[in-house]
Motif scaffolding. Structure first.
Motif, PDB file in Angstrom:
ATOM      1  N   ASN A  77       0.835  -1.193   0.000  1.00 26.86           N
ATOM      2  CA  ASN A  77       0.000   0.000   0.000  1.00 26.86           C
ATOM      3  C   ASN A  77       0.873   1.248   0.000  1.00 26.86           C
ATOM      4  OD1 ASN A  77      -2.880  -1.086   0.557  1.00 26.86           O
ATOM      5  ND2 ASN A  77      -1.615  -2.151   2.049  1.00 26.86           N
ATOM      6  N   LEU A  78       0.498   2.215  -0.837  1.00 30.48           N
ATOM      7  CA  LEU A  78       1.165   3.516  -0.864  1.00 30.48           C
ATOM      8  C   LEU A  78       0.104   4.591  -0.651  1.00 30.48           C
ATOM      9  CD1 LEU A  78       3.571   2.962  -3.888  1.00 30.48           C
ATOM     10  CD2 LEU A  78       4.284   3.380  -1.524  1.00 30.48           C
ATOM     11  N   ARG A  79       0.177   5.275   0.501  1.00 27.91           N
ATOM     12  CA  ARG A  79      -0.767   6.355   0.785  1.00 27.91           C
ATOM     13  C   ARG A  79      -0.140   7.684   0.367  1.00 27.91           C
ATOM     14  NH1 ARG A  79      -2.917   2.823   4.759  1.00 27.91           N
ATOM     15  NH2 ARG A  79      -5.193   2.894   4.696  1.00 27.91           N
ATOM     16  N   VAL A  80      -0.922   8.474  -0.367  1.00 29.37           N
ATOM     17  CA  VAL A  80      -0.402   9.680  -1.006  1.00 29.37           C
ATOM     18  C   VAL A  80      -0.596  10.899  -0.114  1.00 29.37           C
ATOM     19  CG1 VAL A  80      -0.420  11.034  -3.129  1.00 29.37           C
ATOM     20  CG2 VAL A  80      -1.046   8.624  -3.197  1.00 29.37           C
ATOM     21  N   GLU A  81       0.391  11.798  -0.139  1.00 33.35           N
ATOM     22  CA  GLU A  81       0.362  13.036   0.653  1.00 33.35           C
ATOM     23  C   GLU A  81      -0.301  14.172  -0.117  1.00 33.35           C
ATOM     24  OE1 GLU A  81       4.397  12.963   3.323  1.00 33.35           O
ATOM     25  OE2 GLU A  81       4.587  13.590   1.228  1.00 33.35           O
ATOM     26  N   ASN A  82      -0.596  15.247   0.622  1.00 39.49           N
ATOM     27  CA  ASN A  82      -0.965  16.554   0.060  1.00 39.49           C
ATOM     28  C   ASN A  82      -2.162  16.508  -0.878  1.00 39.49           C
ATOM     29  OD1 ASN A  82       1.302  17.605   1.428  1.00 39.49           O
ATOM     30  ND2 ASN A  82       2.630  17.042  -0.304  1.00 39.49           N
ATOM     31  N   SER A  96      -1.544  13.979  -9.016  1.00 36.69           N
ATOM     32  CA  SER A  96      -2.225  15.256  -9.242  1.00 36.69           C
ATOM     33  C   SER A  96      -3.090  15.600  -8.042  1.00 36.69           C
ATOM     34  CB  SER A  96      -3.106  15.194 -10.495  1.00 36.69           C
ATOM     35  OG  SER A  96      -2.331  15.003 -11.644  1.00 36.69           O
ATOM     36  N   ILE A  97      -3.363  16.891  -7.876  1.00 35.80           N
ATOM     37  CA  ILE A  97      -4.235  17.351  -6.796  1.00 35.80           C
ATOM     38  C   ILE A  97      -5.680  16.972  -7.119  1.00 35.80           C
ATOM     39  CG2 ILE A  97      -5.066  19.357  -5.502  1.00 35.80           C
ATOM     40  CD1 ILE A  97      -2.159  18.898  -4.990  1.00 35.80           C
ATOM     41  N   HIS A  98      -6.356  16.372  -6.152  1.00 35.39           N
ATOM     42  CA  HIS A  98      -7.762  15.985  -6.340  1.00 35.39           C
ATOM     43  C   HIS A  98      -8.662  17.188  -6.097  1.00 35.39           C
ATOM     44  CE1 HIS A  98     -11.516  13.692  -5.887  1.00 35.39           C
ATOM     45  NE2 HIS A  98     -10.890  12.720  -6.542  1.00 35.39           N
ATOM     46  N   SER A 103      -9.971  12.144   2.253  1.00 35.21           N
ATOM     47  CA  SER A 103      -9.646  11.573   3.565  1.00 35.21           C
ATOM     48  C   SER A 103      -8.876  10.261   3.396  1.00 35.21           C
ATOM     49  CB  SER A 103     -10.921  11.330   4.382  1.00 35.21           C
ATOM     50  OG  SER A 103     -11.836  10.516   3.666  1.00 35.21           O
ATOM     51  N   GLU A 104      -8.865   9.740   2.182  1.00 33.86           N
ATOM     52  CA  GLU A 104      -8.099   8.526   1.877  1.00 33.86           C
ATOM     53  C   GLU A 104      -7.659   8.581   0.424  1.00 33.86           C
ATOM     54  OE1 GLU A 104      -6.476   6.151   3.058  1.00 33.86           O
ATOM     55  OE2 GLU A 104      -7.379   4.160   2.843  1.00 33.86           O
ATOM     56  N   SER A 105      -6.372   8.291   0.197  1.00 29.86           N
ATOM     57  CA  SER A 105      -5.831   8.170  -1.157  1.00 29.86           C
ATOM     58  C   SER A 105      -4.752   7.104  -1.096  1.00 29.86           C
ATOM     59  CB  SER A 105      -5.258   9.503  -1.650  1.00 29.86           C
ATOM     60  OG  SER A 105      -4.707   9.364  -2.939  1.00 29.86           O
ATOM     61  N   GLU A 160     -11.406   8.348  -0.905  1.00 29.61           N
ATOM     62  CA  GLU A 160     -12.565   8.644  -0.050  1.00 29.61           C
ATOM     63  C   GLU A 160     -12.628  10.142   0.204  1.00 29.61           C
ATOM     64  OE1 GLU A 160     -13.869   7.656   4.487  1.00 29.61           O
ATOM     65  OE2 GLU A 160     -13.181   5.939   3.280  1.00 29.61           O
ATOM     66  N   TYR A 161     -13.843  10.710   0.071  1.00 27.19           N
ATOM     67  CA  TYR A 161     -14.024  12.153   0.291  1.00 27.19           C
ATOM     68  C   TYR A 161     -15.508  12.444   0.502  1.00 27.19           C
ATOM     69  CZ  TYR A 161     -15.308  11.899  -4.664  1.00 27.19           C
ATOM     70  OH  TYR A 161     -15.894  11.550  -5.856  1.00 27.19           O
ATOM     71  N   ARG A 162     -15.814  13.655   0.969  1.00 31.59           N
ATOM     72  CA  ARG A 162     -17.208  14.127   1.086  1.00 31.59           C
ATOM     73  C   ARG A 162     -17.510  15.027  -0.098  1.00 31.59           C
ATOM     74  NH1 ARG A 162     -20.127  13.707   5.842  1.00 31.59           N
ATOM     75  NH2 ARG A 162     -18.988  12.857   7.623  1.00 31.59           N
ATOM     76  N   ASN A 163     -18.629  14.762  -0.763  1.00 27.94           N
ATOM     77  CA  ASN A 163     -18.981  15.609  -1.898  1.00 27.94           C
ATOM     78  C   ASN A 163     -19.695  16.888  -1.431  1.00 27.94           C
ATOM     79  OD1 ASN A 163     -21.636  14.904  -1.349  1.00 27.94           O
ATOM     80  ND2 ASN A 163     -21.840  13.544  -3.131  1.00 27.94           N
TER      81      ASN A 163
END
Length: 224
Positions: A77-82, A96-98, A103-105, A160-163
């Motif tokens: 597993n590789l969790r992405v920063e920023n 790229s910036i989402h 809350s999870e990438s 994972e994110y809130r829309n």
């Protein structure tokens, strides 16, 4: 039967169940300093390994040198920063910036590998009452040096994110993300009895046409 008993005492090959876990990250251009800006979270990027090994003494007589080989399955597993995530643009994969606040990438790739190590087992030999000396394995300090080769079984990206409506969205993206299908690298461990420290480094790049390579540090358990 005395002969059967002697063969049982002095087995050249033993088997172990291997469990390992630890942290992942990536090196760019093989430089350790690149860990600081690899784009991945070091302590949150985990790997898990389950495997089975055979350990064969290289000589007929009691010795400290063995060839250890087997089969393993790895979940990396590789969790992405920023607030970044992996984007596929044709033959290229980049971070790229989402547009949403993630809350999870996490990028997970599963591998089947074939590890091979030259192991030096410094366990103290055992002497029987009839004077025969046999080696006892996994009973002292051990050092393993070698590598692995294998291939990827699958890759997924989890977001994972809130829309805008406040609803939690969980995405699972299935793609090969331009990852190299085959992988090979170096690995080593230093252990006492069945517990040790473990390091692995992929020699081939994680993604095609990049200089990003996976590195793993952790603990391993060799269960006889």
């Amino acid at each position: 039967d005395i002969e059967k008993e002697k063969k049982r005492r002095n087995k050249r090959t033993t088997t172990q169940f291997v469990v390992a876990l630890g942290v992942n990250n990536a090196l760019i251009n093989n430089e350790l300093s690149s860990l600081d800006d690899s784009g991945y979270k070091f302590w949150q990027s985990h790997f898990y390994e389950l495997g089975f090994t055979w350990k064969t003494r290289l000589s007929k007589e009691p010795s400290k040198t063995y060839f250890k080989y087997g089969l393993s399955f790895l979940w990396n597993n590789l969790r992405v920063e920023n607030n970044q995530y992996h984007v596929v643009n044709g033959e290229e994969t980049s971070l790229s910036i989402h547009p949403e606040q993630l809350s999870e990438s996490r990028l997970r790739h599963v591998q089947m590998t074939f590890p091979m190590h030259l192991e030096f087992d410094f366990s103290k030999n055992k002497k029987y009452s009839d004077g025969e000396v046999v080696d006892r394995t996994n009973n002292g300090l051990r050092l393993g040096l070698g590598g692995f080769f294998g291939f990827k079984l699958g890759t997924r990206q989890y977001l994972e994110y809130r829309n805008a409506q406040g609803v939690t969205v969980e995405e699972v993206q299935k793609n090969n993300f331009n990852m190299n299908k085959f992988n090979y690298g170096l690995s080593a461990y230093v252990a006492y009895q069945g517990i040790g420290l473990y390091a692995k480094y992929d020699l081939n790049p994680l993604f095609k046409d990049t200089d990003t390579r996976n590195i793993s540090l952790g603990v391993r358990f060799d269960i006889n």
